[in-house]
Design a protein around this motif. Structure first.
Motif, short mmCIF file in Angstrom:
data_model
loop_
_atom_site.label_atom_id
_atom_site.label_comp_id
_atom_site.label_asym_id
_atom_site.label_seq_id
_atom_site.Cartn_x
_atom_site.Cartn_y
_atom_site.Cartn_z
N PRO A 18 0.87 -1.26 -0.28
CA PRO A 18 0.22 -0.05 -0.26
C PRO A 18 1.27 1.61 -0.20
O PRO A 18 0.45 2.40 -0.45
CB PRO A 18 -0.66 -0.14 1.34
N PHE A 22 -0.05 3.99 -3.04
CA PHE A 22 -0.57 5.13 -2.61
C PHE A 22 0.81 6.39 -2.85
O PHE A 22 0.12 7.40 -1.90
CB PHE A 22 -1.35 5.02 -1.53
N GLU A 34 -1.38 7.99 7.62
CA GLU A 34 -2.27 7.97 7.24
C GLU A 34 -3.19 7.04 7.76
O GLU A 34 -4.92 7.49 7.50
CB GLU A 34 -1.98 7.35 5.81
#
Length: 91
Positions: A18, A22, A34
């Motif tokens: 991830p 991202f 995040e």
């Protein structure tokens, strides 16, 4: 031939992490930051939905309660952000 943005041909067809997908490190952030932002957003959304529903049982106008809850959350967050020079919100 098009490739899925999740699966890149140069990594053997495996799913990307991830943080890579991202571009978290490229945006000068961390995974935990995040997650904290998502948690804060979820808590604020919950407060904006539930608080007016609870207070409307007293006979107050629900539309006014929604606006009041949103304004109180905004003002409290701004005061704490400017006072502590932080990006955290106050619930």
């Amino acid at each position: 031939m098009t490739h899925s943005p999740v699966s890149e041909p140069h990594n053997g067809g495996r799913l990307r992490e991830p943080k890579d997908f991202f571009q978290i490190t490229e945006r000068n952030s961390t995974v935990w930051r995040e997650v904290a932002g998502l948690t804060t957003f979820s808590a604020m959304s919950y407060i904006l939905a539930v608080n007016p529903a609870i207070l409307s049982a007293t006979g107050m106008n629900i539309h006014s309660l929604i606006i009041t809850t949103a304004l109180a959350s905004m003002i409290g967050t701004l005061i704490m952000a400017l006072w502590s020079i932080s990006y955290l919100s106050v619930i």
